[in-house]
Write a protein that holds these residues in place. Sequence first.
Motif, PDB file in Angstrom:
ATOM      1  N   PHE A   5      25.358 -24.603   7.018  1.00  0.00           N
ATOM      2  CA  PHE A   5      26.558 -23.815   6.785  1.00  0.00           C
ATOM      3  C   PHE A   5      26.236 -22.353   7.023  1.00  0.00           C
ATOM      4  CE2 PHE A   5      29.577 -21.535   4.042  1.00  0.00           C
ATOM      5  CZ  PHE A   5      30.768 -22.046   4.517  1.00  0.00           C
ATOM      6  N   ASP A   6      26.988 -21.689   7.865  1.00  0.00           N
ATOM      7  CA  ASP A   6      26.760 -20.301   8.236  1.00  0.00           C
ATOM      8  C   ASP A   6      27.652 -19.391   7.384  1.00  0.00           C
ATOM      9  OD1 ASP A   6      26.616 -17.773   9.458  1.00  0.00           O
ATOM     10  OD2 ASP A   6      26.459 -18.625  11.470  1.00  0.00           O
ATOM     11  N   TYR A   7      27.056 -18.770   6.376  1.00  0.00           N
ATOM     12  CA  TYR A   7      27.814 -17.898   5.480  1.00  0.00           C
ATOM     13  C   TYR A   7      28.410 -16.714   6.223  1.00  0.00           C
ATOM     14  CZ  TYR A   7      26.182 -20.310   1.285  1.00  0.00           C
ATOM     15  OH  TYR A   7      25.951 -21.249   0.308  1.00  0.00           O
ATOM     16  N   GLU A   8      27.641 -16.124   7.113  1.00  0.00           N
ATOM     17  CA  GLU A   8      28.115 -14.944   7.842  1.00  0.00           C
ATOM     18  C   GLU A   8      29.313 -15.277   8.726  1.00  0.00           C
ATOM     19  OE1 GLU A   8      28.518 -11.088   8.591  1.00  0.00           O
ATOM     20  OE2 GLU A   8      27.077 -11.908   7.162  1.00  0.00           O
ATOM     21  N   LYS A   9      29.217 -16.371   9.445  1.00  0.00           N
ATOM     22  CA  LYS A   9      30.302 -16.797  10.337  1.00  0.00           C
ATOM     23  C   LYS A   9      31.565 -17.143   9.547  1.00  0.00           C
ATOM     24  CE  LYS A   9      31.380 -20.446  13.643  1.00  0.00           C
ATOM     25  NZ  LYS A   9      30.927 -21.730  14.159  1.00  0.00           N
ATOM     26  N   ASN A  10      31.396 -17.603   8.323  1.00  0.00           N
ATOM     27  CA  ASN A  10      32.522 -18.036   7.490  1.00  0.00           C
ATOM     28  C   ASN A  10      32.916 -17.019   6.420  1.00  0.00           C
ATOM     29  OD1 ASN A  10      33.224 -20.890   8.336  1.00  0.00           O
ATOM     30  ND2 ASN A  10      31.010 -21.052   8.110  1.00  0.00           N
ATOM     31  N   LYS A  11      32.460 -15.791   6.573  1.00  0.00           N
ATOM     32  CA  LYS A  11      32.667 -14.763   5.551  1.00  0.00           C
ATOM     33  C   LYS A  11      34.150 -14.580   5.185  1.00  0.00           C
ATOM     34  CE  LYS A  11      31.299 -10.604   6.584  1.00  0.00           C
ATOM     35  NZ  LYS A  11      30.542  -9.361   6.757  1.00  0.00           N
ATOM     36  N   GLU A  12      35.016 -14.455   6.178  1.00  0.00           N
ATOM     37  CA  GLU A  12      36.440 -14.248   5.918  1.00  0.00           C
ATOM     38  C   GLU A  12      37.074 -15.483   5.282  1.00  0.00           C
ATOM     39  OE1 GLU A  12      38.160 -11.372   6.068  1.00  0.00           O
ATOM     40  OE2 GLU A  12      36.183 -10.525   6.518  1.00  0.00           O
ATOM     41  N   LYS A  13      36.691 -16.659   5.765  1.00  0.00           N
ATOM     42  CA  LYS A  13      37.211 -17.898   5.187  1.00  0.00           C
ATOM     43  C   LYS A  13      36.761 -18.046   3.743  1.00  0.00           C
ATOM     44  CE  LYS A  13      37.378 -20.465   9.530  1.00  0.00           C
ATOM     45  NZ  LYS A  13      36.804 -21.594  10.273  1.00  0.00           N
ATOM     46  N   LEU A  14      35.518 -17.662   3.457  1.00  0.00           N
ATOM     47  CA  LEU A  14      35.005 -17.740   2.084  1.00  0.00           C
ATOM     48  C   LEU A  14      35.797 -16.828   1.155  1.00  0.00           C
ATOM     49  CD1 LEU A  14      31.190 -17.928   2.820  1.00  0.00           C
ATOM     50  CD2 LEU A  14      32.514 -19.642   1.574  1.00  0.00           C
ATOM     51  N   LYS A  15      36.133 -15.624   1.637  1.00  0.00           N
ATOM     52  CA  LYS A  15      36.935 -14.705   0.826  1.00  0.00           C
ATOM     53  C   LYS A  15      38.289 -15.320   0.505  1.00  0.00           C
ATOM     54  CE  LYS A  15      35.402 -10.320   2.554  1.00  0.00           C
ATOM     55  NZ  LYS A  15      35.772  -9.124   3.303  1.00  0.00           N
ATOM     56  N   GLU A  16      38.937 -15.845   1.548  1.00  0.00           N
ATOM     57  CA  GLU A  16      40.242 -16.481   1.373  1.00  0.00           C
ATOM     58  C   GLU A  16      40.152 -17.660   0.398  1.00  0.00           C
ATOM     59  OE1 GLU A  16      43.573 -18.941   3.996  1.00  0.00           O
ATOM     60  OE2 GLU A  16      42.120 -17.686   5.060  1.00  0.00           O
ATOM     61  N   PHE A  17      39.092 -18.441   0.537  1.00  0.00           N
ATOM     62  CA  PHE A  17      38.898 -19.607  -0.322  1.00  0.00           C
ATOM     63  C   PHE A  17      38.700 -19.205  -1.774  1.00  0.00           C
ATOM     64  CE2 PHE A  17      36.107 -23.366  -1.569  1.00  0.00           C
ATOM     65  CZ  PHE A  17      37.164 -24.245  -1.686  1.00  0.00           C
ATOM     66  N   GLU A  18      37.876 -18.207  -1.995  1.00  0.00           N
ATOM     67  CA  GLU A  18      37.618 -17.763  -3.364  1.00  0.00           C
ATOM     68  C   GLU A  18      38.869 -17.182  -4.014  1.00  0.00           C
ATOM     69  OE1 GLU A  18      34.001 -15.590  -3.998  1.00  0.00           O
ATOM     70  OE2 GLU A  18      32.836 -17.023  -2.812  1.00  0.00           O
ATOM     71  N   ILE A  19      39.682 -16.479  -3.246  1.00  0.00           N
ATOM     72  CA  ILE A  19      40.953 -15.959  -3.768  1.00  0.00           C
ATOM     73  C   ILE A  19      41.852 -17.137  -4.160  1.00  0.00           C
ATOM     74  CG2 ILE A  19      43.104 -14.791  -3.111  1.00  0.00           C
ATOM     75  CD1 ILE A  19      41.287 -12.874  -1.417  1.00  0.00           C
ATOM     76  N   TYR A  20      41.904 -18.149  -3.308  1.00  0.00           N
ATOM     77  CA  TYR A  20      42.714 -19.333  -3.590  1.00  0.00           C
ATOM     78  C   TYR A  20      42.249 -20.024  -4.872  1.00  0.00           C
ATOM     79  CZ  TYR A  20      45.139 -23.762  -2.937  1.00  0.00           C
ATOM     80  OH  TYR A  20      45.935 -24.871  -3.115  1.00  0.00           O
ATOM     81  N   ILE A  21      40.943 -20.177  -4.998  1.00  0.00           N
ATOM     82  CA  ILE A  21      40.408 -20.826  -6.208  1.00  0.00           C
ATOM     83  C   ILE A  21      40.772 -20.010  -7.448  1.00  0.00           C
ATOM     84  CG2 ILE A  21      38.325 -21.546  -7.448  1.00  0.00           C
ATOM     85  CD1 ILE A  21      37.027 -22.060  -4.696  1.00  0.00           C
TER      86      ILE A  21
END
Length: 162
Positions: A5-21
């Motif tokens: 899993f590439d954290y850097e590549k998914n940085k924006e998606k991770l932000k969106e996901f954490e906001i959703y959670i």
Amino acid sequence: MGFVFDYEKNKEKLKEFEIYIDEKKDTRGSLMSVLHKGQTLFGYLPIEVQRIVSQKLEIPLAEIYGVVTFYSQFSIIPKGEYEIGVCMGTACYVRGAQKILDEVTDELNIAVGETTKDMKFSIQATRCVGACGLAPVMMISGDVYGKLKGNEVKDIIKKYKD
């Protein structure tokens, strides 16, 4: 085959996901909607994403993993650009679906449930797709191929490789 899993590549998606959670964490029974959101955002639910869910929802990781692996709509490996499903329902099976599935796995050099290293193809053995009159049936990302013979598989897959 392991995918990282590439954290850097998914940085924006991770932000969106954490906001959703964060928006859902006080809602009773929010786990399924959170997992669906993660599956939609990332295309799969790797252990790294499951850990985030575990920490934010304060649910044991083992429980989350159990839910993810129980429900077929969730995947713990990334899916390929083209998802291949070979129907293994009764009509397809008795008309040679196993041979078709074997040809697909041989052609792509991966097992059922896996994804090719180039992320182009994934293979699943599916249950009845409701096209029994066309048995055996293979679907590739919505395209249906029926009345298949094993020797046709290579040419069909070639169309998607090019």
